[in-house]
Design a protein around this motif. Structure first.
Motif, mmCIF file in Angstrom:
data_model
loop_
_atom_site.group_PDB
_atom_site.id
_atom_site.type_symbol
_atom_site.label_atom_id
_atom_site.label_comp_id
_atom_site.label_asym_id
_atom_site.label_seq_id
_atom_site.Cartn_x
_atom_site.Cartn_y
_atom_site.Cartn_z
ATOM 1 N N GLU A 54 0.877 -1.249 0.027
ATOM 2 C CA GLU A 54 0.084 0.106 0.100
ATOM 3 C C GLU A 54 0.894 1.195 -0.022
ATOM 4 O OE1 GLU A 54 -2.848 -0.396 3.172
ATOM 5 O OE2 GLU A 54 -4.098 -1.642 1.993
ATOM 6 N N THR A 55 2.131 1.082 -0.352
ATOM 7 C CA THR A 55 3.056 2.401 -0.325
ATOM 8 C C THR A 55 3.214 2.767 -1.692
ATOM 9 O OG1 THR A 55 5.140 0.995 -0.742
ATOM 10 C CG2 THR A 55 4.348 1.062 1.601
ATOM 11 N N THR A 56 3.886 3.808 -1.951
ATOM 12 C CA THR A 56 4.316 4.333 -3.342
ATOM 13 C C THR A 56 5.460 3.614 -3.894
ATOM 14 O OG1 THR A 56 5.431 6.176 -2.580
ATOM 15 C CG2 THR A 56 3.021 6.351 -2.771
ATOM 16 N N ARG A 57 6.116 2.740 -3.125
ATOM 17 C CA ARG A 57 7.280 1.974 -3.693
ATOM 18 C C ARG A 57 6.954 0.932 -4.327
ATOM 19 N NH1 ARG A 57 12.558 3.757 -5.198
ATOM 20 N NH2 ARG A 57 13.512 1.701 -5.483
ATOM 21 N N VAL A 58 7.212 0.970 -5.655
ATOM 22 C CA VAL A 58 6.921 -0.600 -6.622
ATOM 23 C C VAL A 58 8.047 -1.278 -6.283
ATOM 24 C CG1 VAL A 58 6.717 -0.911 -9.149
ATOM 25 C CG2 VAL A 58 5.961 1.250 -8.483
ATOM 26 N N GLY A 59 7.315 -2.548 -6.466
ATOM 27 C CA GLY A 59 8.116 -3.771 -6.146
ATOM 28 C C GLY A 59 8.616 -3.744 -4.725
ATOM 29 N N LEU A 60 8.467 -3.077 -3.570
ATOM 30 C CA LEU A 60 8.830 -3.306 -2.237
ATOM 31 C C LEU A 60 8.179 -4.600 -1.887
ATOM 32 C CD1 LEU A 60 10.078 -2.193 0.244
ATOM 33 C CD2 LEU A 60 8.008 -1.210 0.834
ATOM 34 N N GLU A 61 7.078 -4.999 -2.337
ATOM 35 C CA GLU A 61 6.405 -6.241 -1.603
ATOM 36 C C GLU A 61 7.130 -7.511 -2.031
ATOM 37 O OE1 GLU A 61 4.602 -5.574 -5.455
ATOM 38 O OE2 GLU A 61 5.155 -4.282 -3.889
ATOM 39 N N GLN A 62 7.407 -7.562 -3.288
ATOM 40 C CA GLN A 62 8.044 -8.642 -3.779
ATOM 41 C C GLN A 62 9.515 -8.742 -3.210
ATOM 42 O OE1 GLN A 62 6.696 -10.651 -5.815
ATOM 43 N NE2 GLN A 62 8.308 -12.174 -5.206
ATOM 44 N N ARG A 63 10.203 -7.763 -2.883
ATOM 45 C CA ARG A 63 11.581 -7.988 -2.478
ATOM 46 C C ARG A 63 11.514 -8.438 -0.830
ATOM 47 N NH1 ARG A 63 12.027 -3.516 -5.802
ATOM 48 N NH2 ARG A 63 13.901 -3.687 -7.158
ATOM 49 N N ILE A 64 10.556 -7.777 -0.216
ATOM 50 C CA ILE A 64 10.322 -8.089 1.443
ATOM 51 C C ILE A 64 9.807 -9.468 1.272
ATOM 52 C CG2 ILE A 64 8.848 -7.660 3.086
ATOM 53 C CD1 ILE A 64 10.788 -5.391 2.889
ATOM 54 N N LEU A 91 1.799 -16.686 6.990
ATOM 55 C CA LEU A 91 2.151 -15.335 7.230
ATOM 56 C C LEU A 91 1.713 -14.357 6.122
ATOM 57 C CD1 LEU A 91 3.903 -13.488 8.930
ATOM 58 C CD2 LEU A 91 5.677 -13.672 7.598
ATOM 59 N N SER A 92 0.859 -13.459 6.500
ATOM 60 C CA SER A 92 0.460 -12.415 5.808
ATOM 61 C C SER A 92 0.976 -11.117 6.356
ATOM 62 C CB SER A 92 -1.008 -12.280 5.466
ATOM 63 O OG SER A 92 -1.928 -12.164 6.918
ATOM 64 N N GLY A 93 1.128 -10.149 5.244
ATOM 65 C CA GLY A 93 1.486 -8.816 5.820
ATOM 66 C C GLY A 93 1.089 -7.709 4.784
ATOM 67 N N VAL A 94 0.908 -6.430 5.327
ATOM 68 C CA VAL A 94 0.574 -5.291 4.319
ATOM 69 C C VAL A 94 1.525 -4.151 4.757
ATOM 70 C CG1 VAL A 94 -1.167 -3.526 3.888
ATOM 71 C CG2 VAL A 94 -1.883 -5.957 4.666
ATOM 72 N N LEU A 95 2.120 -3.813 3.646
ATOM 73 C CA LEU A 95 3.171 -2.741 3.731
ATOM 74 C C LEU A 95 2.551 -1.447 3.872
ATOM 75 C CD1 LEU A 95 5.778 -4.352 1.385
ATOM 76 C CD2 LEU A 95 5.863 -4.082 3.660
ATOM 77 N N ASN A 96 2.402 -0.836 4.861
ATOM 78 C CA ASN A 96 1.294 0.523 5.015
ATOM 79 C C ASN A 96 2.224 1.768 4.769
ATOM 80 O OD1 ASN A 96 -0.871 -0.930 5.902
ATOM 81 N ND2 ASN A 96 0.161 -1.272 7.923
ATOM 82 N N SER A 97 3.442 1.756 5.093
ATOM 83 C CA SER A 97 4.090 2.789 4.972
ATOM 84 C C SER A 97 5.456 2.611 4.469
ATOM 85 C CB SER A 97 4.135 3.561 6.312
ATOM 86 O OG SER A 97 4.839 4.807 6.339
ATOM 87 N N TYR A 98 5.897 3.456 3.650
ATOM 88 C CA TYR A 98 7.299 3.680 3.137
ATOM 89 C C TYR A 98 7.879 4.773 3.079
ATOM 90 C CZ TYR A 98 11.441 3.637 -0.142
ATOM 91 O OH TYR A 98 12.755 3.640 -0.675
ATOM 92 N N GLN A 99 8.831 5.389 3.736
ATOM 93 C CA GLN A 99 9.254 6.758 4.084
ATOM 94 C C GLN A 99 10.878 6.606 3.900
ATOM 95 O OE1 GLN A 99 7.192 8.778 6.894
ATOM 96 N NE2 GLN A 99 8.884 10.447 7.037
ATOM 97 N N GLU A 158 18.814 4.698 -4.169
ATOM 98 C CA GLU A 158 17.496 4.437 -3.354
ATOM 99 C C GLU A 158 17.274 3.058 -3.567
ATOM 100 O OE1 GLU A 158 13.192 5.518 -2.057
ATOM 101 O OE2 GLU A 158 14.095 6.702 -3.626
ATOM 102 N N THR A 159 17.158 2.648 -4.627
ATOM 103 C CA THR A 159 16.692 1.000 -5.192
ATOM 104 C C THR A 159 17.668 0.241 -4.581
ATOM 105 O OG1 THR A 159 15.899 2.100 -7.318
ATOM 106 C CG2 THR A 159 16.509 -0.217 -7.113
ATOM 107 N N ALA A 160 18.944 0.521 -4.773
ATOM 108 C CA ALA A 160 19.956 -0.302 -3.986
ATOM 109 C C ALA A 160 19.823 -0.380 -2.443
ATOM 110 C CB ALA A 160 21.466 0.144 -4.181
ATOM 111 N N ALA A 161 19.531 0.483 -1.909
ATOM 112 C CA ALA A 161 19.145 0.830 -0.505
ATOM 113 C C ALA A 161 17.963 -0.024 -0.085
ATOM 114 C CB ALA A 161 19.049 2.147 0.029
ATOM 115 N N VAL A 162 17.121 -0.068 -1.101
ATOM 116 C CA VAL A 162 15.862 -0.915 -0.691
ATOM 117 C C VAL A 162 16.199 -2.326 -0.845
ATOM 118 C CG1 VAL A 162 13.706 -1.649 -1.650
ATOM 119 C CG2 VAL A 162 14.097 0.840 -1.379
#
Length: 181
Positions: A54-64, A91-99, A158-162
């Motif tokens: 649910e964040t604006t960071r595309v692909g974060l869910e797949q990496r996590i 296990l389920s999760g929702v990514l609520n915030s990326y800052q 930033e992509t490398a940091a993610v």
């Protein structure tokens, strides 16, 4: 004035050492990763649903999600399975915030270091009872990263940091679940 013989002092020392050895296991200390944690012993397998982003960071869910699967695989407590119907837990999760926030600056006011913060709602369900075993509505993980002065582009850094954030995020989450911290 009488002196205590050496053999009596040695016996007293050995008695005290033996007492410490016998009583120490009951003191509550233990090795991290070696204990049962707070999970039921009946749980052997886990299905990890792809995290909802649910964040604006595309692909974060797949990496996590990938990092969490790798972390469970690296540990012996819960074996990840690819079929939800064969799992003891899910296990389920929702990514609520990326800052991303700047935290350190140079003399000219340019940011040299940033901090990424990710907040997720995470739930581990017992599939047999359909009851939550572990839940955290605001699991927070933060990690700093530096921006080299010769960096070609902010987005690439930033992509490398993610990418670097996903592994310790997963390690922290899985440790929290397994060890009950």
């Amino acid at each position: 004035m009488s002196r205590t013989p050496n053999w009596a002092r040695a016996l007293a020392f050995l008695s005290a050492a033996l007492l410490v050895i016998v009583l120490a296991p009951g003191c509550g200390y233990g090795l991290v990763g070696a204990g049962r944690g707070s999970l039921p012993t009946t749980l052997k397998t886990v299905y990890v649903s792809t995290f909802v982003n649910e964040t604006t960071r595309v692909g974060l869910e797949q990496r996590i999600t990938d990092a969490v699967l790798r972390e469970f695989s690296a540990r012996a407590r819960l074996k990840p399975v690819s079929d939800r119907t064969t799992a003891d837990a899910e296990l389920s999760g929702v990514l609520n915030s990326y800052q991303v926030d700047p935290v350190r600056f140079d003399r000219d006011g340019r940011a040299l270091e940033y901090q990424i913060s990710v907040v997720a709602k995470v739930t581990l369900m017992d599939r047999a009872t359909d009851k939550p075993i572990f839940t955290n509505p605001a699991f927070l993980y933060r990690q700093p990263y530096t921006v080299p002065t010769s960096a070609g582009g902010y987005f690439e850094v930033e992509t490398a940091a993610v990418e670097e954030l996903a592994r310790p995020f997963a390690r922290s989450l899985v440790s929290t679940i397994l060890e009950g911290f």
